[in-house]
Design a protein around this motif. Structure first.
Motif, short mmCIF file in Angstrom:
data_model
loop_
_atom_site.label_atom_id
_atom_site.label_comp_id
_atom_site.label_asym_id
_atom_site.label_seq_id
_atom_site.Cartn_x
_atom_site.Cartn_y
_atom_site.Cartn_z
N UNK A 155 0.75 -1.29 0.05
CA UNK A 155 0.02 -0.04 0.19
C UNK A 155 0.96 1.16 -0.07
N UNK A 156 1.63 1.36 1.29
CA UNK A 156 2.35 2.69 1.25
C UNK A 156 3.68 2.22 2.14
N UNK A 157 4.65 2.42 1.71
CA UNK A 157 5.82 2.07 2.31
C UNK A 157 6.01 2.84 3.60
N UNK A 158 7.06 2.44 4.57
CA UNK A 158 6.99 3.22 5.83
C UNK A 158 7.81 4.54 5.52
N UNK A 159 8.43 4.76 4.65
CA UNK A 159 9.03 5.87 4.38
C UNK A 159 8.16 7.11 3.93
N UNK A 160 7.33 6.50 3.11
CA UNK A 160 6.48 7.53 2.56
C UNK A 160 5.46 8.03 3.61
N UNK A 161 5.06 6.78 4.26
CA UNK A 161 3.98 7.18 5.55
C UNK A 161 4.68 8.02 6.48
N UNK A 162 5.83 7.72 6.81
CA UNK A 162 6.86 8.88 7.66
C UNK A 162 6.70 10.23 7.11
N UNK A 163 6.83 10.39 5.91
CA UNK A 163 6.75 11.66 5.39
C UNK A 163 5.36 12.32 5.46
N UNK A 164 4.44 11.50 5.44
CA UNK A 164 3.34 12.11 5.46
C UNK A 164 2.86 12.54 6.90
N UNK A 165 3.28 11.41 7.76
CA UNK A 165 2.97 11.88 9.07
C UNK A 165 3.73 13.09 9.90
N UNK A 166 4.84 13.21 9.23
CA UNK A 166 5.72 14.31 9.72
C UNK A 166 4.79 15.72 9.16
N UNK A 167 3.79 15.51 8.35
CA UNK A 167 3.24 16.87 7.90
C UNK A 167 2.24 17.00 8.78
N UNK A 175 7.72 10.79 18.10
CA UNK A 175 8.92 10.22 17.63
C UNK A 175 8.44 8.99 16.67
N UNK A 176 9.33 8.90 15.69
CA UNK A 176 9.19 7.82 14.70
C UNK A 176 10.54 7.08 14.52
N UNK A 177 10.30 5.77 14.64
CA UNK A 177 11.29 4.98 14.49
C UNK A 177 11.13 3.81 13.67
N UNK A 178 12.06 3.26 12.62
CA UNK A 178 11.54 2.22 11.72
C UNK A 178 11.96 1.21 12.20
#
Lengths: 225, 225
Positions: free
Chosen positions: B59-71, B79-82
């Motif tokens: 669906x959406x990988x973690x990196x993209x999700x992270x970018x979205x969440x950061x917005x 805190x976001x950890x992979x």
DNA sequence: TAGGTTTTTTAATATTATATTTACTTTTAC
DNA sequence: GTAAAAGTAAATATAATATTAAAAAACCTA
């Protein structure tokens, strides 16, 4: 805003650029260096108010640079903060030993960094405490904040009255000639009637105390403590 | 312990279960999602304090999700950890670019993970500790969350009003000159009409109280407690 | 991205604090 | 005692700010 210089030291050009950009756009002067040796030179040259120092760098690491910078006499008041990757806990300890004031962890969040920088500079300002404050007798005149304290009581003066008091109190005992007062408070070009100064003096006498302002007939006025 | 929520995102139900179990039994609230898109939704909804995000997901990988969440504005302090498989080094780099704070490598050892989570949350707390909170009189100004409490009542102010109040209240009693206000709230380059400040002051007076803002004619405004 | 909503800015007008002048009175130095 | 200088209160002018409403931007949200 006054002229605040920040020295930013990191061996990664990307970081210099992005952090530099963020700080610049807040109105700070930003100077950069890419290693510890250059940082020490730049610190001597630019005398920054704040130094942001990466710990891990070639040539000379941040901790050693910090120790060297701390020895520079002119930079005793400079704030030094480290950049450290999260988890490198040792560096925090070592950094504080070396004379750092704070540390910022990577990865850098620009907003957080800027607010941290502001907080640090606020601290700097608090320490310096040197403001435009004149104390004469019971009066405290704070030009920056446009405030006057008469003992404990705060007095608010309109601009002309403030300027007039400020001028007279800048040199208690000195007689200021009417002409000089006009020049300094009103400006050389402005022409006002002959009673204008008197009226303002009268208001000051009402607010500050009749006895504080002495008329020297034919010459001008003086402030006495 | 306060109410700490952790969002756990992985496409493998086994991992959700085992990690979720371990975190729950430490007293954390655990919310889960199975892909990036759901993760973003869950983040908006639950506003977790910590997000553990698998990099490889459908669906959406973690990196993209992270970018979205950061917005998401409310989640600036999250805190976001992979979660990344050993060897996938690229993901660390890309992850940090996307705004991650840390990463945990698979295979997961639950105890290690729990202790890492604790460490991360400790840091969060440390960061929060130096939050940008100012209290003046009845007002509590939380710069991080853009919130204001007037006594018990929460007031939400639009940005400019917030910034203006925040500036004035940063030094109660100080008269801020119009020019300084413009510089600090609007920025040096921005040019706005002469009545803009007044209008904002008026709105603050409506919302916070007429008596809190004093005009010093010819100079600026000050906040009084 | 169109449409609705909120925020920000502008512009026009009203209001007010402050500054100045006026018309007098009082003081002071000679 | 008198004339020049300064003091005063009230009247007037002026500059700065307050207030509105409405336009323009920015921001959401479907």
């Amino acid at each position: 805003m006054q002229d605040i210089t920040i020295l930013l030291v990191d061996d990664e050009p990307d970081i210099l650029e992005i952090v530099g950009y963020n700080l610049s756009s807040e109105g700070y002067n930003v100077v950069t260096a890419e290693n510890g040796a250059d940082a020490v030179k730049a610190a001597k040259k630019h005398k920054p108010n704040l130094i942001i120092l990466d710990v891990m760098m070639p040539e000379m690491d941040g901790i050693e640079a910090c120790e060297q910078i701390r020895k520079i006499p002119d930079l005793q008041n400079t704030i030094i903060t480290f950049l450290t990757a999260r988890g490198e806990d040792y560096s925090q300890v070592a950094g504080f030993d070396a004379g750092a004031d704070d540390y910022i962890t990577k990865p850098i969040k620009p907003k957080l960094l800027v607010s941290k920088v502001k907080a640090l500079l606020r601290r700097l300002k608090a320490e310096e405490g040197e403001e435009n404050i004149t104390k004469v007798g019971d009066l405290t005149i704070n030009r920056d904040e446009y405030k006057i304290l008469n003992g404990e009581i705060e007095i608010i003066l309109p601009r002309k009255e403030f300027e007039l008091l400020s001028l007279l109190a800048s040199n208690p005992g000195k007689v200021f000639k009417r002409e000089d007062i006009l020049n300094k408070v009103w400006g050389n070009e402005v022409v006002v009637g002959g009673r204008t100064i008197d009226v303002h003096i009268r208001k000051l006498r009402e607010k500050i105390g009749d006895n504080k302002f002495k008329t020297v007939k034919g010459v001008g006025y003086k402030f006495v403590i």
